[in-house]
Write an enzyme that holds these catalytic residues in place. Structure first.
Site, short mmCIF file in Angstrom:
data_model
loop_
_atom_site.label_atom_id
_atom_site.label_comp_id
_atom_site.label_asym_id
_atom_site.label_seq_id
_atom_site.Cartn_x
_atom_site.Cartn_y
_atom_site.Cartn_z
N HIS A 23 0.83 -1.21 0.00
CA HIS A 23 0.00 0.00 0.00
C HIS A 23 0.87 1.26 0.00
O HIS A 23 0.58 2.22 -0.71
CB HIS A 23 -0.91 0.01 1.23
CG HIS A 23 -2.09 -0.90 1.11
ND1 HIS A 23 -3.39 -0.46 1.09
CD2 HIS A 23 -2.17 -2.25 0.99
CE1 HIS A 23 -4.21 -1.48 0.98
NE2 HIS A 23 -3.49 -2.58 0.91
N ASP A 104 -4.77 6.41 2.30
CA ASP A 104 -4.97 5.06 1.79
C ASP A 104 -6.38 4.58 2.12
O ASP A 104 -6.99 4.99 3.10
CB ASP A 104 -3.94 4.12 2.43
CG ASP A 104 -3.99 2.72 1.84
OD1 ASP A 104 -3.27 2.46 0.86
OD2 ASP A 104 -4.77 1.88 2.36
N HIS A 307 -10.29 -16.68 -22.87
CA HIS A 307 -10.70 -16.17 -21.56
C HIS A 307 -10.34 -17.14 -20.45
O HIS A 307 -10.59 -16.86 -19.28
CB HIS A 307 -12.20 -15.89 -21.56
CG HIS A 307 -13.04 -17.13 -21.75
ND1 HIS A 307 -12.80 -18.05 -22.74
CD2 HIS A 307 -14.11 -17.60 -21.08
CE1 HIS A 307 -13.69 -19.03 -22.66
NE2 HIS A 307 -14.50 -18.77 -21.67
N ASN A 311 -13.19 -25.41 -20.01
CA ASN A 311 -13.35 -26.24 -21.22
C ASN A 311 -12.36 -25.82 -22.30
O ASN A 311 -11.72 -26.66 -22.93
CB ASN A 311 -14.78 -26.12 -21.74
CG ASN A 311 -15.78 -26.82 -20.85
OD1 ASN A 311 -15.45 -27.79 -20.17
ND2 ASN A 311 -17.00 -26.31 -20.82
N SER A 312 -12.24 -24.51 -22.52
CA SER A 312 -11.28 -24.02 -23.51
C SER A 312 -9.86 -24.37 -23.12
O SER A 312 -9.02 -24.72 -23.96
CB SER A 312 -11.42 -22.50 -23.66
OG SER A 312 -12.70 -22.16 -24.16
#
Length: 380
Positions: A23, A104, A307, A311-312
């Site tokens: 940070h 922050d 992506h 499956n791909s």
């Protein structure tokens, strides 16, 4: 003779980083950009973190710091919030007013402090919007860590209380049933060459149950989309395969983001421009069903822009085609990490290219920075 007008003092900005390197470092870098544009900065720090400001002080000797102990924060956010009163007293003792407080995102207590002193409160997030922190999984081999936006949307909604109480409890119980006494083992659509380290060491969360990797479970297909198990031919796949026949082996980029991912018009246009400028032949299938990925087996296909849906992923690994990983949601970020960092059969797509353009002359980030500085000057 008239005296030359006295230049107006630079606007005074108070900066409150969170005492963690992930940070503090980005915020200090941001402070350097503000200092280079003539703003006066006072940075709150602790003795243990003072060294993080050394490069900033070397480049901008006029910058000031405000040291506040203690150096250790056993209860990080709660303990750091105790600095509010000393900081408030210091601000009130300054000869020129603080016009803005940049704090922050983990220092939310600085926002009411800014309001109390009549300053503009600005929240700084070290990561992208909606991506405030990361989630670590120390018990998983390799101890992976994922940004919040990379977590499953269902989990994020549950943790944020965005699901109705009854629905949220139903979702929670649904997954608990899988890992409690009701289940006996787990079967995964994967294989050991790809995920052996995870399969050989079942997690405690799974009750150390037996696991079996039986994938890929989809029947094999040839380059025309015909399934080896006698399935129907994918619509248009044969024509596309014939079109690919005209290209040399490994020369075509195959682009497919599955049937659910939808690119915004701006992103789609940018991708189209990048593909065109690459001068590499490509085949971009939109809204394709998983059977369309059979074209990966054509010899002309050399890369797969994906992506990282599972499956791909399995289709590409089975076809031996390297991937350009572009995860978008759900388990795709986990899959991309496996492909890029472990199996090393993929590289991240668009790593840094757009980001580098954003901070250059004419870029969106540079324009936003200049706009912010101008708004702060108006406060002064």
């Amino acid at each position: 003779m008239e005296a030359a007008p006295t230049p107006a003092p630079a606007p005074h900005v108070l900066v409150v980083p969170f005492p963690a390197q992930g940070h503090a470092l980005p915020l200090v870098d941001f402070v350097a950009l503000l200092a280079a544009r003539g703003l006066r900065l006072s940075v709150v720090t602790t003795p243990a973190n003072l060294q993080l400001l050394s490069p900033l002080l070397a480049a901008h000797p006029a910058a000031s710091t405000k040291g506040c102990g203690p150096g250790q924060f056993p209860a990080f956010m709660q303990a750091f919030a105790a600095l509010r009163e000393p900081i408030l007293a210091w601000v009130r003792a300054q000869p020129d007013p603080v016009v803005a407080v940049v704090a922050d995102i983990f220092c939310g207590w600085a926002q009411p402090l800014a309001r109390e002193i009549g300053a503009a409160g600005i929240v700084f997030s070290p990561s992208g919007s909606g991506d405030e922190f990361s989630v670590a999984f120390p018990s998983i081999p390799g101890a992976p860590s994922y940004q919040w936006r990379e977590m499953l949307l269902m989990y994020r909604n549950y943790m944020a209380g965005a699901l109705e109480e009854q629905v949220g409890e139903s979702v929670r119980q649904n997954f608990l049933w899988n890992v409690e006494e009701e289940s006996w083992g787990f079967v995964f659509n994967s294989f050991r060459a790809l995920e052996g380290r995870y399969l050989d060491q079942p997690l405690e969360d799974l009750g150390f149950r037996r696991v079996w990797a039986v994938g890929p479970v989809a029947p094999e297909t040839d380059a025309t989309g015909t399934r080896g198990a006698g399935g129907q031919e994918a619509v248009g796949a044969a024509d596309l395969s014939a079109w690919l026949d005209a290209f040399p082996d490994g020369s075509v980029v195959y682009v497919c983001f599955g049937s659910q991912a939808v690119l915004t018009p701006a992103v789609a246009a940018a991708l189209a421009e990048a593909l065109e400028r690459s001068a590499v032949p490509f085949l971009w299938v939109v809204g394709a069903e998983s059977s369309g990925v059979a074209l990966l087996r054509h010899a002309a296909v050399g890369w797969f822009v994906t992506h990282c849906g599972w499956n791909s992923t399995l289709e590409a690994v089975a076809a031996g085609v390297p991937m350009l990983a572009w995860p978008m949601t759900g388990d795709q970020f986990v899959n991309a990490r496996l492909l890029v960092d472990e199996a090393r059969v993929a590289v991240r797509a668009c790593a840094g290219g757009e980001a580098a353009r954003a901070v250059k002359e004419g870029g969106s980030s540079l324009a936003d920075l200049e706009g912010l500085v101008q708004e702060i000057r108006k406060l002064g």
